[in-house]
Every structure is written in C-alpha cells, then in structure tokens.
Design a protein around this motif. Structure first.
Motif, PDB file in Angstrom:
ATOM      1  N   GLU A  59       1.275  -1.385   2.392  1.00  0.00           N
ATOM      2  CA  GLU A  59       1.095  -0.321   1.447  1.00  0.00           C
ATOM      3  C   GLU A  59       1.462   1.073   1.670  1.00  0.00           C
ATOM      4  O   GLU A  59       2.011   1.888   1.262  1.00  0.00           O
ATOM      5  CB  GLU A  59      -0.378  -0.545   0.660  1.00  0.00           C
ATOM      6  CG  GLU A  59      -0.423   0.202  -0.258  1.00  0.00           C
ATOM      7  CD  GLU A  59      -1.833   0.425  -1.262  1.00  0.00           C
ATOM      8  OE1 GLU A  59      -2.202  -0.669  -2.023  1.00  0.00           O
ATOM      9  OE2 GLU A  59      -2.681   1.170  -0.708  1.00  0.00           O
ATOM     10  N   ASP A  60       0.695   1.537   2.729  1.00  0.00           N
ATOM     11  CA  ASP A  60       1.044   3.089   3.177  1.00  0.00           C
ATOM     12  C   ASP A  60       2.278   3.158   3.736  1.00  0.00           C
ATOM     13  O   ASP A  60       2.710   4.529   4.196  1.00  0.00           O
ATOM     14  CB  ASP A  60      -0.173   2.999   4.423  1.00  0.00           C
ATOM     15  CG  ASP A  60      -1.447   2.987   3.982  1.00  0.00           C
ATOM     16  OD1 ASP A  60      -1.803   3.019   2.771  1.00  0.00           O
ATOM     17  OD2 ASP A  60      -2.287   2.860   4.679  1.00  0.00           O
ATOM     18  N   ILE A  65       7.763  -3.937   6.080  1.00  0.00           N
ATOM     19  CA  ILE A  65       7.572  -5.201   5.359  1.00  0.00           C
ATOM     20  C   ILE A  65       6.442  -5.831   6.330  1.00  0.00           C
ATOM     21  O   ILE A  65       6.147  -5.327   7.370  1.00  0.00           O
ATOM     22  CB  ILE A  65       9.072  -6.043   5.436  1.00  0.00           C
ATOM     23  CG1 ILE A  65       9.474  -6.154   6.981  1.00  0.00           C
ATOM     24  CG2 ILE A  65       9.904  -5.445   4.679  1.00  0.00           C
ATOM     25  CD1 ILE A  65      10.568  -7.174   6.922  1.00  0.00           C
ATOM     26  N   GLY A  66       5.966  -7.057   5.934  1.00  0.00           N
ATOM     27  CA  GLY A  66       4.958  -7.883   6.693  1.00  0.00           C
ATOM     28  C   GLY A  66       4.918  -9.356   6.160  1.00  0.00           C
ATOM     29  O   GLY A  66       5.433  -9.581   5.474  1.00  0.00           O
ATOM     30  N   ILE A  67       4.603 -10.018   7.332  1.00  0.00           N
ATOM     31  CA  ILE A  67       4.370 -11.609   6.973  1.00  0.00           C
ATOM     32  C   ILE A  67       2.920 -11.796   7.159  1.00  0.00           C
ATOM     33  O   ILE A  67       2.098 -11.397   7.989  1.00  0.00           O
ATOM     34  CB  ILE A  67       5.057 -12.416   8.065  1.00  0.00           C
ATOM     35  CG1 ILE A  67       6.574 -12.150   7.852  1.00  0.00           C
ATOM     36  CG2 ILE A  67       4.763 -13.856   7.855  1.00  0.00           C
ATOM     37  CD1 ILE A  67       7.472 -12.989   9.001  1.00  0.00           C
ATOM     38  N   ASN A  77      -5.642  -7.291  -2.344  1.00  0.00           N
ATOM     39  CA  ASN A  77      -5.208  -6.687  -3.712  1.00  0.00           C
ATOM     40  C   ASN A  77      -4.436  -5.312  -3.494  1.00  0.00           C
ATOM     41  O   ASN A  77      -4.731  -4.143  -4.216  1.00  0.00           O
ATOM     42  CB  ASN A  77      -6.222  -6.407  -4.432  1.00  0.00           C
ATOM     43  CG  ASN A  77      -6.036  -6.329  -5.772  1.00  0.00           C
ATOM     44  OD1 ASN A  77      -4.760  -6.746  -6.149  1.00  0.00           O
ATOM     45  ND2 ASN A  77      -7.033  -5.885  -6.804  1.00  0.00           N
ATOM     46  N   LYS A  78      -3.582  -5.179  -2.343  1.00  0.00           N
ATOM     47  CA  LYS A  78      -2.844  -3.810  -2.063  1.00  0.00           C
ATOM     48  C   LYS A  78      -1.514  -3.710  -3.031  1.00  0.00           C
ATOM     49  O   LYS A  78      -1.114  -4.816  -3.382  1.00  0.00           O
ATOM     50  CB  LYS A  78      -2.449  -3.943  -0.626  1.00  0.00           C
ATOM     51  CG  LYS A  78      -3.705  -3.898   0.217  1.00  0.00           C
ATOM     52  CD  LYS A  78      -4.552  -2.712  -0.012  1.00  0.00           C
ATOM     53  CE  LYS A  78      -5.737  -2.846   0.926  1.00  0.00           C
ATOM     54  NZ  LYS A  78      -6.708  -1.588   0.585  1.00  0.00           N
ATOM     55  N   LYS A  79      -0.936  -2.656  -2.962  1.00  0.00           N
ATOM     56  CA  LYS A  79       0.089  -2.469  -4.152  1.00  0.00           C
ATOM     57  C   LYS A  79       1.286  -2.685  -3.241  1.00  0.00           C
ATOM     58  O   LYS A  79       1.893  -1.707  -2.655  1.00  0.00           O
ATOM     59  CB  LYS A  79       0.143  -1.061  -4.636  1.00  0.00           C
ATOM     60  CG  LYS A  79      -1.041  -0.830  -5.682  1.00  0.00           C
ATOM     61  CD  LYS A  79      -1.102   0.214  -6.347  1.00  0.00           C
ATOM     62  CE  LYS A  79      -2.397   0.759  -6.929  1.00  0.00           C
ATOM     63  NZ  LYS A  79      -3.532   0.729  -6.195  1.00  0.00           N
ATOM     64  N   LYS A 186       6.518  -0.497  -1.349  1.00  0.00           N
ATOM     65  CA  LYS A 186       7.423  -0.259  -2.636  1.00  0.00           C
ATOM     66  C   LYS A 186       8.325   0.869  -2.844  1.00  0.00           C
ATOM     67  O   LYS A 186       9.254   0.590  -3.356  1.00  0.00           O
ATOM     68  CB  LYS A 186       6.313   0.297  -3.765  1.00  0.00           C
ATOM     69  CG  LYS A 186       5.301  -1.004  -4.117  1.00  0.00           C
ATOM     70  CD  LYS A 186       4.765  -0.728  -5.549  1.00  0.00           C
ATOM     71  CE  LYS A 186       4.356  -2.087  -6.101  1.00  0.00           C
ATOM     72  NZ  LYS A 186       3.361  -1.878  -7.332  1.00  0.00           N
ATOM     73  N   ASN A 187       8.203   1.792  -1.643  1.00  0.00           N
ATOM     74  CA  ASN A 187       9.272   2.731  -1.746  1.00  0.00           C
ATOM     75  C   ASN A 187      10.542   2.702  -0.621  1.00  0.00           C
ATOM     76  O   ASN A 187      10.414   3.759   0.132  1.00  0.00           O
ATOM     77  CB  ASN A 187       8.673   4.095  -1.925  1.00  0.00           C
ATOM     78  CG  ASN A 187       7.931   4.201  -2.995  1.00  0.00           C
ATOM     79  OD1 ASN A 187       8.346   3.979  -4.222  1.00  0.00           O
ATOM     80  ND2 ASN A 187       6.653   4.434  -2.901  1.00  0.00           N
ATOM     81  N   LEU A 188      10.927   1.483  -0.443  1.00  0.00           N
ATOM     82  CA  LEU A 188      12.099   1.399   0.739  1.00  0.00           C
ATOM     83  C   LEU A 188      13.311   2.369   0.382  1.00  0.00           C
ATOM     84  O   LEU A 188      13.674   2.166  -0.840  1.00  0.00           O
ATOM     85  CB  LEU A 188      12.398   0.092   0.915  1.00  0.00           C
ATOM     86  CG  LEU A 188      11.647  -0.794   1.863  1.00  0.00           C
ATOM     87  CD1 LEU A 188      12.328  -2.120   2.179  1.00  0.00           C
ATOM     88  CD2 LEU A 188      11.353  -0.293   3.408  1.00  0.00           C
TER      89      LEU A 188
END
Ligand code: PRT
Ligand code: ZN
Length: 284
Positions: A59-60, A65-67, A77-79, A186-188
C-alpha cells in the motif's frame, strides 16, 4: 529501474513464491537469510518479509507488488490491487467447535466466545449472518483455546483438517476460501507496469500449461474425423502418417478438467497407444 516484490520470508508461502519466480525463468540469488536480494536476469528486487506486513508495504509503495494469502489481505484491508490468483497456499478460514457439542446451524454460534486471529473478517461474517458472538482476538495457537477454557469456538485457517482433529474440534462453517494472490500498489509508474506485465505474462503461460496436457495417440485413418472432433487442440490437432499403412498419429492439447472424459471418448472411437505428457509452458 527495478520492480520490487515482497514475498514471505519463512512460512507456508515462501517456497512456492520462490518456485513461481524460478518457473518464470527468473534467477534469484538464494538469499532467504537476507532481507532483500535481486534477480540476475530480470529487473526484479525481492524483499523477504513477514506475511502480515506485506499488504502495508505494498500500500505504501515500499514494495511495488507482493505475494500473500487472500486471507491476510482481507484481514488487513489495505488499499492495493489484486492482480493475480496464484493457485497455491489454498486453505479455508473456518469456524470450529468442540466435537462433542451439538451443531444444527449458524444460530448455534449466538452468545459464544470465539477465538481468532482474523477478527475483522470474522466480525463482518457474523454481522452478515446476523449472529451475535464475542470475538476474542489471539495471535497464535488458536486451536488450543477451547481446550484451555479460553473460548467456546475458534475461527482459524484449515487445510487438511488434522489440526482441528487432534485438538478435538469439528469444522462447522466456512467463512472464506483463500489462496495465494499477487497484489500491486495502486500507483505503479509506466516502466514498472511494463515489468509487471512481463511477469504476469510468464505466470499466465505457466498457469495455462498446468491446466493442459499434451496428448499423442494412434488412430486408424477412417476414424480420424471422429477423433479430431473430440480433440479441439490449440488450433486443430496435428496429424502425421504412421509407417504402418492406414494409420496416423494425432497430437493435440486437452484441458485437465475434461481429460478423463476425452480419453474415454477417444478409446471408444478407436484410438490406441494414447500418451499424455505434461506441458511446461504454454504461450497462447
Ligand atoms: O511468520 P509469518 O507471519 O510470515 O507467517 P505465519 O505464521 O503468519 O503464516 P504461515 O506461514 O503459517 O501461513 C502463510 C499463509 O499460508 C496463510 O496466510 C494462508 O494464506 C496460507 N495457508 C495455507 C495456511 C494454511 N494453509 C494452514 N493450514 N496458513 C496456516 N495454516 C495453519 C492453520 O493456521 C492451522 O494452524 O495450519 C494449521 C491447520 O492446518 P491443517 O492442515 O492441520 O488443517
Ligand atoms: Zn503472519
């Protein structure tokens, strides 16, 4: 610029997460003992973290990316965006009670004290089901809670069910089915999005390969038409003449789910010497 991926440092998802990268042809310096490492032949930096921390890092934007298990993402519940389901780490989050207790339906959970590490997911579930129960949040060894008098029921991850069994518990409701997923920030930026797309393309070719088998068989020429109808193939089956007159070899690709049904039909239509081989990668 490199894409930064966070994977579990040590736990149930670690090995398969690394294997996934390896199967994608990405050569990772084996650095599980370190905090981070890099791939030798792909623009990827790998962070090894506790699974609970991965959604926050993504999120930060500390990791791109992550698995993680879907269960962890839903609880935290992260964005972040879910970009792929990975098909491993499958489990379910279930409610369980002592096996000698009677259970008819979900109303029987009313008034109980339920121990769990998944209080957010559980409270949403209970609310939706109109059940009023007390949630007792604990971080580990949830399954012993009823035995030591800490709770009447538990809500925990289950895969084989043997942990419940050895603790004298029975599964009564499934709250959630989960598997490992790939999440992204969200902002790649454009460059990192391109690297991610490359990675997802490779993952897709592994998944397609896993769901399909390569099939070879011999058939009398007068049965070829019927057999080709049963075998759709990627475009259409390949037909090669055998040195024995009147016979051909047919090659095709079949989906795992329809596999046995297809084999039976092929046999009853005169196919012989059927060989089935796994496919390593499949580019559609
Ligand atoms: O140290 P870190 O915080 O990174 O790891 P962790 O201990 O929190 O997680 P870990 O490694 O146990 O699990 C990582 C992820 O694997 C989970 O978030 C799930 O998405 C997935 N997964 C799949 C499971 C299981 N199967 C599973 N069976 N996670 C945990 N379990 C545990 C469960 O909690 C219970 O104690 O295994 C026991 C039940 O197993 P069975 O086979 O006896 O039913
Ligand atoms: Zn954890």
């Amino acid at each position: 610029m490199k894409l930064k991926i966070a994977i579990q440092k040590s736990g149930r998802l670690s090995e398969e997460s690394l294997r996934l990268l390896k199967d994608c042809g990405i050569d990772v310096n084996n650095g599980l003992s370190k905090l981070k490492t890099e791939a030798n032949n792909f623009p990827l930096e790998i962070f090894f973290l506790r699974d609970d921390d991965i959604p926050q890092y993504v999120e930060d934007g500390v990791a791109d990316i992550g698995i993680v298990g879907e269960n962890v993402l839903l609880e935290k519940n992260k964005k972040v965006k879910t970009v792929n389901k990975l098909g491993f780490g499958k489990c379910r989050l279930s409610l369980a009670i002592p096996k000698e207790k009677k259970y008819k339906n979900i109303k029987d959970l009313n008034g109980l004290k339920i121990a769990t590490s998944y209080s957010n997911i559980l409270s949403k579930f209970l609310k939706k089901q109109n059940v009023k129960a007390e949630i007792h949040e604990i971080s580990g060894s949830v399954e012993i809670a009823p035995g030591i008098g800490l709770a009447d029921a538990i809500c925990d991850l289950v895969s084989s069910g043997s942990t419940l069994l050895t603790n004298g518990l029975k599964e009564v409701e499934v709250v959630l089915r989960s598997e490992a997923i790939m999440i992204a920030t969200k902002n790649l930026n454009k460059h990192k999005t391109e690297i991610l797309e490359k990675l997802l393309f490779r993952i897709q070719s592994l998944k397609s390969a896993r769901h399909n088998k390569y099939i070879l068989l011999n058939a009398p020429n007068n049965k070829l038409e019927a057999i080709c109808k049963i075998l759709p193939g990627m475009k259409s089956p390949t037909i090669l003449p055998l040195s024995v007159k009147g016979w051909s070899s047919v090659h095709s690709v079949v989906e795992e789910d329809q596999f046995w049904e297809i084999i039976e039909k092929l046999k009853s239509n005169g196919a012989q010497g059927i060989l089935v081989v796994p496919i390593e990668k499949m580019i559609l």
